[in-house]
Design a protein around this motif. Structure first.
Motif, mmCIF file in Angstrom:
data_model
loop_
_atom_site.group_PDB
_atom_site.id
_atom_site.type_symbol
_atom_site.label_atom_id
_atom_site.label_comp_id
_atom_site.label_asym_id
_atom_site.label_seq_id
_atom_site.Cartn_x
_atom_site.Cartn_y
_atom_site.Cartn_z
ATOM 1 N N THR A 191 -15.876 8.330 4.970
ATOM 2 C CA THR A 191 -16.000 7.000 4.419
ATOM 3 C C THR A 191 -17.577 6.719 4.020
ATOM 4 N N VAL A 196 -18.681 4.033 -4.487
ATOM 5 C CA VAL A 196 -19.064 2.467 -5.052
ATOM 6 C C VAL A 196 -19.973 2.052 -5.121
ATOM 7 N N ASN A 234 -9.147 0.082 -6.263
ATOM 8 C CA ASN A 234 -10.250 0.945 -5.064
ATOM 9 C C ASN A 234 -11.545 1.098 -5.533
ATOM 10 N N LEU A 235 -12.005 -0.193 -6.174
ATOM 11 C CA LEU A 235 -13.305 0.132 -5.715
ATOM 12 C C LEU A 235 -14.236 0.373 -7.226
ATOM 13 N N LEU A 236 -13.570 1.681 -7.160
ATOM 14 C CA LEU A 236 -13.970 2.297 -8.371
ATOM 15 C C LEU A 236 -13.457 2.773 -10.071
ATOM 16 N N GLU A 283 5.060 -1.206 7.655
ATOM 17 C CA GLU A 283 3.695 -1.279 8.119
ATOM 18 C C GLU A 283 3.056 -2.376 8.492
ATOM 19 N N TYR A 296 -8.802 3.202 17.082
ATOM 20 C CA TYR A 296 -9.147 4.614 16.685
ATOM 21 C C TYR A 296 -9.738 5.979 17.693
ATOM 22 N N TYR A 341 -8.483 -1.667 7.636
ATOM 23 C CA TYR A 341 -9.361 -0.231 8.119
ATOM 24 C C TYR A 341 -8.173 1.147 6.646
ATOM 25 N N GLU A 342 -7.551 1.266 7.473
ATOM 26 C CA GLU A 342 -7.037 2.611 6.586
ATOM 27 C C GLU A 342 -6.679 2.211 5.373
ATOM 28 N N PHE A 365 -10.187 1.761 4.162
ATOM 29 C CA PHE A 365 -11.740 2.713 4.219
ATOM 30 C C PHE A 365 -11.109 4.071 4.224
ATOM 31 N N GLU A 366 -10.140 4.831 4.543
ATOM 32 C CA GLU A 366 -9.046 5.563 4.149
ATOM 33 C C GLU A 366 -8.152 6.109 2.728
ATOM 34 N N TRP A 367 -8.007 5.222 2.609
ATOM 35 C CA TRP A 367 -6.647 5.084 1.312
ATOM 36 C C TRP A 367 -7.517 3.910 -0.240
ATOM 37 N N HIS A 368 -8.953 3.761 0.222
ATOM 38 C CA HIS A 368 -9.362 2.975 -0.531
ATOM 39 C C HIS A 368 -8.387 1.888 -1.324
ATOM 40 N N LYS A 369 -7.145 1.143 -0.650
ATOM 41 C CA LYS A 369 -6.737 -0.187 -1.278
ATOM 42 C C LYS A 369 -7.723 -0.989 -1.135
#
Lengths: 439, 317
Positions: A87, A94, B62-64, B83, B257, B276-277, B280-284
């Motif tokens: 993370t 980013v 995805n911020l990038l 989900e 968590y 969160y998933e 921060f984990e899948w960057h969506k």
């Protein structure tokens, strides 16, 4: 005589002190002066990793060698626990604040390479043919290669083998698992060694501590039946093939039908293998190191002899390989120095001492792999290297998301005892669009 | 020709006639000056991210890589996302399980600790300790307690079942899709009980003594006094505790968590865990922001309903 300070004076003084402190913090570093001008310019590289205190003596040994080699390039080592490391790294990517040297693993490397977070090594490799890139295990280099350019050098590889309590096998008159063995033999062994030793109706001794398989390790049992998690091009989940379904159902049956393996919760936080309550566990060379630190050496041990075995096979021998590496952040201001460090830190002599000899892992370079085989390690430690010949791997960009989906469906099978044939096609239906979207 | 400034430009028009008094004016300026750091912090660290996340929720990003504007695409997608609905169900399950139980237990505890007995401060402190303990430490401790083979909870349950000759076995708490959420609820209620207990204690001690004295003279029993005096006069406290508990339940994250990582079978993936998933984990990040705004709307809606209905059951003295 004391003068009481007025509120106004107090506030003025406070504001003045705060301003002074703020200005001091903003002050430029003091130049080194004439003496400093003669010294070579010192560069500090920020290196991020997920290690913990127990790991540090090993890594520090390599850092000490580097200090002798290049005192002008200092390393600032930053550890973050594994769970938060990824993370944090993504957040740094980013923010264009990636470290100079990035601790990387093969299962996530494609994501970071393809999103442009890592610096290609290719121009350096082309300019320095003496860097023996071919010495890195080829199977694992696929993880660090994208469009014919290399983005990381591995420090270690992991294959995973059953680790067994040899004393328990001998005490129970069970044949030792030396060489190839089959699923049926493995199952019979587990049944023989799962026991209610106290006679209270509860199992006190388990045959096998089956780990959580919703990860790259799922390829290990799958490969022994000619199946795999994801196609080699990374675009199709293959869990709905008859071989994959048969393999997962066999694993489920070990827990639910033959009851030779406790649930993850039953395994709990007490190390059942080390406390002599499980005949078999499984692990990579690092796990071997951990077990040795807890129960003593594998061979010269009065109370607890232990060894490693091959993973049992259905139709063919199989295993999977993943590993760790060092890469360079794409935004580094010190690419040349970072390259020099990574090149040194993943060189043969360093990896031999730092990774192979202490059984930290299979060293990233094949030429020094035999250093992993020592008299202090288990008798069949060589198996970790032998299985590399046929190990398979899954390298996909959306590894975290795909394994989260996999976990949900594996729970249905391994916890809810749902039939693999009904569940795995659903998993494929959900995983395939992710693979295609993120390819 | 010079024109006069618009009326709104003059602070005197919106700060009132006091602004014409020079001394008062200095004070008002000083007040604004002192408020400035807080206001700037609020704007930068609260309003800024809020507006940013509202903007993100309209993007596929995805911020990038370069963001794609999808307008309400993320919102439409989440209504089709099984989900997301699963996470909402898990959150409501947690809310329905933890809020009433926590409310009743903390009130009972407050009533018990509102007595004049020896060592009462000690007991109050003991029950408050979980509130100030780290969630990580508490969750890890409960994970050990929930261990099906070596945990104390199952040991006691199984011993009790055996003693009562009941053909039951204690559940595999955190590995069972049925029992994982109740296990988290139980731990959360235990941890949060002390905080609500203190609020109820303050409410109990604010009830005028003379009401009880009058009731005693009229011959009202203790039970009657509780239902006709204590409970109605505690309703402002109960209202506050209820609102805060429901908001807190909508935001539940750390417990899942640390204790279950959302499993087994994603039975403990709450809505915030799902945010969160995705983020921060899948960057969506766009999708995660959309889920966050839907959750905000839900919390706002439920709180407004509570606010509107308070006059029916909350009694202010």
């Amino acid at each position: 005589m004391s003068h009481p300070t007025s509120r106004r004076t107090f506030l003025k003084l406070g504001a003045g002190l705060s301003a002074a402190a703020a200005l001091a913090a903003c002050a430029a570093p003091v130049p080194a002066g004439d003496a400093g001008a003669a010294m070579p310019e010192t560069v500090e590289l920020r290196l991020t990793f997920w290690g913990d205190l127990a790991d540090m003596p090993t890594w520090n040994w390599g850092i000490e060698q580097w200090k002798d080699e290049r005192p002008d390039i200092q390393i600032k080592w930053e550890n973050t626990p594994w769970g938060e490391y990824w993370t944090k790294l993504q957040t740094e990517a980013v923010a264009d604040n990636l470290p100079d040297v990035v601790g990387m693993v093969s299962m996530f490397s494609q994501q970071y390479i393809r999103q442009g977070s890592l610096l290609s090594f290719q121009s350096y490799i082309d300019a320095e043919p003496e860097v023996d890139v071919a010495d890195f295990w080829p199977a694992n280099m696929l993880a660090y290669t994208w469009q014919d350019e290399i983005y990381a050098f591995p420090y270690d590889l992991s294959t995973v083998l059953p680790i067994y309590n040899k004393s328990m096998f001998l005490d129970n008159g069970v044949e030792l698992p030396i060489g190839d063995w089959t699923w049926d033999q493995f199952q019979e062994t587990c049944i023989a060694l799962t026991q209610d030793t106290s006679g209270d109706g509860n199992t006190d001794q388990w045959g096998w501590l089956m780990p959580n398989l919703a990860s790259w390790t799922i390829d290990i049992p799958l490969s022994t039946n000619g199946a795999r998690f994801v196609s080699e091009d990374g675009l199709k989940c293959l869990l709905d093939t008859p071989e994959a379904i048969e393999t997962i159902q066999w694993l489920s049956d070990l827990r639910h039908v033959h009851q030779v393996s406790p649930t993850i919760a039953q395994q709990g936080d007490v190390p059942l293998f080390e406390s002599g309550r499980a005949a078999m566990h499984w692990g990579n060379p690092e796990r071997v190191q951990t077990i040795a630190s807890r129960v003593g050496p594998a061979r010269d041990n009065e109370n607890f002899l232990w060894d490693v075995a091959l993973f049992p096979m259905k139709t063919q021998p199989g295993n999977s390989v993943q590993g760790g590496s060092f890469a360079i952040g794409a935004t580094t201001e010190n690419p040349d120095q970072s390259w020099e460090f990574v090149k040194f830190y993943t060189s043969g002599p360093i990896l031999e001492e730092m990774v192979a000899k202490p059984s930290r892992g299979i060293p990233g370079r094949a030429s020094i792999a035999q250093a992993l085989i020592t008299d202090e390690n288990p008798e069949h430690q060589q198996y970790f290297l032998d299985v590399l010949e046929y190990s398979i791997s899954t390298f996909i960009p959306a590894f975290a998301q795909v394994t989260a989906v996999l976990a949900k469906y594996m729970d249905e099978i391994m916890i809810n005892n749902e039939p693999a044939a009904a569940i795995l096609p659903q998993a494929v239906e959900e995983i395939d669009p992710i693979l295609i979207e993120t390819a | 020709m010079a024109t006069s400034a618009p009326a709104w430009r003059s602070p005197a028009n919106w700060l009132g006639p006091e602004y014409r008094n020079p001394a008062r004016r200095r004070e008002i300026r000083a007040a604004f000056l002192f408020l400035l750091p807080n206001v700037v912090g609020f704007l930068i660290f609260m309003v800024g991210p809020l507006l940013a996340s509202l903007g993100f929720s309209l993007l596929d990003w995805n911020l990038l890589s370069a963001p794609d504007m999808v307008w309400l695409g993320n919102y439409l997608e989440l209504f089709r996302d099984a989900e997301f609905w699963r996470s909402l169900r898990a959150t409501f399950y947690y809310l329905v399980g933890s809020v009433p139980l926590g409310l009743v237990l903390s009130l009972a505890l407050a009533l018990a600790l509102n007595q004049r007995i020896r060592g009462i401060r000690f007991f109050r402190t003991v029950y408050f300790i979980p509130v100030v303990s780290s969630m990580v430490a508490v969750a890890l401790m409960w994970r050990w307690m929930y261990n099906p083979t070596s945990g104390i909870l199952n040991y006691m349950l199984n011993e009790t079942f055996a003693f009562l000759r009941l053909p039951l076995r204690a559940p595999d708490w955190l590995q069972s899709p049925v029992w994982a959420m109740p296990a988290i609820i139980l731990m959360s209620v235990w941890k949060g009980m002390g905080y609500n207990m203190v609020l109820f204690l303050a409410g109990l001690q604010g009830i005028p003594r003379h009401l009880y004295e009058a009731a005693e003279i009229d011959g009202a029993s203790n039970q009657r006094q509780f239902w006709t005096i204590t409970l109605p006069l505690l309703t402002p406290t109960t209202f506050f505790v209820l609102i805060m508990s429901i908001i807190g339940s909508f935001q539940v994250f750390e417990q899942a968590y640390i204790m279950t990582q959302g499993g087994p079978v994603r039975s403990t993936v709450t809505t915030v865990y799902y945010i969160y998933e995705n983020g921060f984990e899948w960057h969506k990040m766009g999708y995660a922001s959309a889920v966050a705004w839907v959750l905000f709307a839900l919390i706002l809606g439920v709180t407004l309903i509570q606010w509107r209905t308070q006059e029916r059951w909350v009694f202010y003295e």
